[in-house]
Design an enzyme around this catalytic site. Structure first.
Site: not given
Lengths: 350, 389, 134
Positions: A113, A235, A81
């Site tokens: 992400c 994550h 990103e």
């Protein structure tokens, strides 16, 4: 599936800043903030590092570990990103810098992400279908946190690259599953330098709902339970969320620990699950099973069920630095240096 | 080949000349040289101009035409005017070309000018233009500056020969001492070793006072064949000239404590002049940095390789020493308007050989040498002049 | 530096692509069309090679007064590096403090941002070197 990971490589910039130092500037209790977030330090790219340089270093580290001709790589996808250009791909630079050009396809991915794991899914598809022989999927980020925003305590930099092929597979993909909804928990509008977020809304309806659903969905489809896995990689926007999610899914702290890097280097965004998975592959033995689940705001999660193969015994891991080598190579900087490195202050002429 | 003489020399004040333009200083130097020679415009056969980068410094190319025009020779005698570029050696190469044009029999009287106007733009831009003399593709683009390359030479010299930081500083101290005696010098004040060592770093181990300044200035010479020169009492003979090339990038040289181009240019010049280094009474060498002068006095054979630092420390290169070097103040104190430097060096040598150097006169000087460098040593020119027949 | 001029040389700058003389075997970086030793004998015999990226520092400087595009990095280390195959080049040394750098230090190539053509222009990438990771 036949297509799997045949090599991987990581890269983490060596500069670090501590929450205490960030808090010192903004009049907050940085130590307490860091403790609350489960983050002891975050990585900071040098002024001459960006998503492209991190992606290239990671890709080169992956290629050092195998003896393939880079010209046989048919696709390079880089998820981030923080691509340095809004228009002009990161992946073309990577392709040129690893001498894979020009007979290949390349594109950049963006899904907050999880852009790196999205890239991995697509490369796996192209290799599995026989369209290309090898493919490279990279997650690389130099994430942004506005000065004074809580994100500043975690937004960091790093990345990892996966080389996908059918021969010499060291990590087999048993299955993939994704869970995607329209959930605006975190975003950055075109032309804005820093992202905005929904505060606590980023928790339950966003991170937890997607990560937990994707993980459960993957296990249901594979007919597995948490205890069937040696490692889980989730994550990791901070040190707290993945621990809580792992617990809810029935994983032990030991299963999570190896692939949990955020406490040491912060949230590397698109680089997070790729780096966590790389750290696990650094440690894993043949036969080990891994569950990896990414999360991208906006929102979605990609889950991968992976088994380490006997090929890992022959794999030349030592030709490139291990993730922990880079995690441990730390140079701490102060906030003034940090804002200069991240170009948060403008010098005359900028 | 015919003998060639210098029959006139002129120079402007060097420094930040805010009220003077490129053409102003070019013409001033030219007129001074012509007056000094006692010739008139109609006698001049050709004009050679040493200039590195007028296009970048003042957005003006075609400066040979410009100078020919404003000295009044374009519309009347329509003489050929040639601009010569070899970075810091531009003026010296122009001098050699002018020499060749007379030696060949083509011309009898030729004016050589050198000029640069560097201060109309900011320091950063001026430094960037100066760095155009090094390899833009393989040095500058990776972050190298002109000073950083000299700094690498300095470090190599220090590590190999034990040259000290103080010895480097002495070069600057001596050149400032000489500059204080030169009314045309940019800096006319003495400094101490401490001044150098306390100045800020430019590129370690080199500091601000190790490096020459940015300057405006011009110099000019009138060259003539023997027949013309015999009519002038003040003629100085050009005894020998050598020019050599080397790699443009410093890194391509196996030894960065020497400049092979200087060594070869000097060898050619000494052979042509039929003299040895010890015959030289006074020299102007290229001190764009202090290390550059130390390397030069070794390469020219004045001192053994590695002993240049000691020679500076012992003041052997100062006025009154074994071989006075840069009596003008050198690039460091006289100033370094790049294209003018090679010509300005010869002006100083001519004045010394004529005994007109005032307070900085080297008594009885009969043979003088000028040494100019382009870039970090990609071009070198060594010229030897004399008044001893 | 303008974009086409930089782009033309990216193989050398990204991947240390140089030449080897097919006549005498000497290596060159950047690419050369003619060997300075063999002259005419080398014409048509210059081979393209990729250098390993490992080398050692011949000399270095700490740059305090860089050109404007390089100011974010200052003070930075500029060095002449001899590649293990023989040729030398000029590059920055990163991931190394001015106190750590030494003549003779073993280094390896890394991929970094060299400069930007202003805030709106292209970004130039290429080699820098860092201390060799053992």
């Amino acid at each position: 599936m036949e297509a799997g990971i045949i090599s991987y490589g990581a890269y983490i910039p060596r500069y670090r800043i501590k929450p205490e130092e960030i808090g010192r500037v903004w009049g907050e209790d940085g130590a307490a903030r860091g403790k609350g977030l489960g983050v002891m330090a975050k990585s900071v790219p040098a002024p001459d590092e960006d998503v492209i340089t991190i992606a290239v270093e990671a890709a080169r580290n992956a290629l050092k570990r195998v003896d393939i001709d880079p010209k046989d790589i048919g696709a390079i996808y880089t998820g981030s990103e923080s691509h340095p250009y809004a228009v002009k791909p990161t992946s073309t630079v990577v392709a040129e810098a690893i001498m894979a050009s020009p007979d290949l396809t390349a594109a950049d991915y963006e899904f907050a992400c999880k852009a790196g794991t999205a890239a991995l899914q697509n490369v796996l598809g192209l290799v599995e279908s026989g369209i290309i022989k090898y493919g490279m999927a990279i997650g690389s980020d130099t994430s942004q946190g506005a000065p004074g925003d809580p994100l500043e305590y975690t937004a960091s930099a790093g990345g990892a690259a996966f080389l996908v092929g059918k021969d010499g597979v060291i990590a087999e993909i048993n299955g993939m599953y994704s869970y995607t909804t329209d959930t605006p928990d975190f975003w950055r509008r075109e032309g804005q330098p820093y992202p905005s977020h929904g505060g606590r809304f980023t928790g339950e309806p966003a991170y937890f709902r997607h990560v937990l659903t994707a993980a459960k969905g993957m296990m249901e489809r594979m007919g597995t339970e948490a205890k069937d896995y040696d490692y889980v990689v989730l994550h990791q926007p901070n040190g707290k969320f993945p621990r809580r999610a792992a617990k809810k899914l029935g994983f032990s702290p030991e299963q999570l620990e190896t692939g949990l890097l955020t406490p040491r280097i912060g949230n590397t965004y698109s680089g997070a699950v790729p780096l966590g998975l790389s750290a696990v592959l650094d440690a894993a033995e043949p036969g080990n099973r891994i569950l990896a689940v990414s999360f991208g705001s906006g929102a979605g999660s990609d889950a991968f069920d992976i088994t380490v193969t006997d090929e890992m015994k022959k794999f030349r891991k030592e030709r490139a630095p291990l993730v922990m080598d880079m995690v441990n190579d730390e140079v701490f900087i102060d906030y003034a240096t940090y804002v200069k490195y991240r170009k948060k202050i403008r010098r005359k002429g900028d | 080949m015919r003998d060639v003489y210098v029959i006139g020399a002129g120079i402007t004040k060097f420094g930040e000349l805010w009220e003077r333009s490129f053409r102003d200083i070019g013409i001033e130097a030219g007129i001074k040289a012509i007056n000094d020679a006692g010739i008139s415009g109609a006698d001049i056969d050709a004009l050679y101009i040493g200039n590195m980068s007028a296009g970048a410094f003042i957005n003006q190319e075609h400066v040979a035409s410009l100078i020919a025009d404003y000295v009044g020779l374009a519309q009347t005698s329509h003489i050929p005017a040639i601009r010569v570029e070899a970075a810091g050696a531009s003026g010296a190469v122009a001098f050699r070309e002018a020499f060749l044009s007379i030696a060949s029999g083509m011309h009898d009287v030729v004016v050589v000018g050198g000029a640069e106007k560097m201060t109309d733009i900011g320091d950063e831009m001026a430094n960037a233009i100066t760095a155009m003399a090094i390899d833009q593709e393989w040095e500058t683009v990776f972050g190298a500056t002109y000073a950083s390359l000299h700094a690498m030479m300095a470090r190599a010299h220090m590590e190999r020969y034990g040259t000290s930081r103080e010895q480097l500083a002495m070069v600057s101290v001596i050149n400032h001492r000489h500059g204080a005696l030169n009314p045309n010098a940019q800096f006319q004040r003495e400094i101490s070793v401490e001044t150098v060592l306390k100045s800020g770093y430019v590129a370690e181990p080199l500091r601000v006072f190790d490096m020459c300044p940015l300057s405006d200035g011009a110099a000019a010479l009138v060259l003539a064949s023997e027949v013309v020169a015999k009519k002038h009492g003040n003629a100085v003979k050009i005894m020998g000239i050598g020019q050599s090339s080397d790699t443009i990038s410093l890194h391509d040289r196996k030894d960065i404590t020497t400049m092979d181009a200087s060594v070869h240019a000097a060898k050619r010049a000494y052979e042509m002049a039929g003299i040895k280094p010890e015959d030289v009474d006074v020299a102007e060498v290229y001190d764009s940095s202090t290390i550059s002068e130390i390397i030069a006095i070794e390469d020219l054979g004045f001192f053994e390789k590695g002993k240049g630092g000691k020679a500076a420390e012992d003041e052997k290169i100062a006025l009154g020493g074994d071989i006075p070097v840069n009596t003008s103040g050198g690039l460091k104190a006289r100033g370094h308007p790049i294209g003018a430097t090679g010509v300005a060096q010869i002006v100083e040598i001519v004045q010394q050989l004529r005994g007109e150097a005032g307070k900085r006169q080297v008594n009885g000087a009969e043979i003088g040498l000028a040494h100019a460098i382009g870039g970090t040593g990609g071009t070198a020119v060594v010229s030897i002049l004399g008044v001893k027949e | 530096m303008n974009m086409p001029r930089f782009w033309r040389e990216i193989q050398g700058r990204y991947n240390l692509i140089g030449s080897r003389c097919g006549n005498c075997g000497e290596y060159f970086f950047p690419k050369r069309d003619i060997c300075p030793k063999c002259h005419r004998k080398s014409v048509g015999k210059m081979e393209t090679v990729k250098f390993s990226g490992r080398g050692r520092i011949i000399s270095y400087s700490i740059v305090h007064d860089p050109h404007p595009e390089y100011k974010d990095m200052r003070p930075y280390i500029m060095a002449i590096i001899e590649l293990e195959e023989g040729p030398r080049l000029t590059a920055q040394v990163v991931d190394c403090s001015p106190e750590e750098v030494k003549t003779g230090m073993e280094v390896e190539a890394t991929f970094r941002k060299l400069a930007e053509d202003g805030k709106e222009g292209v970004i130039f990438y290429g080699y820098k070197f860092r201390p060799l990771r053992k």
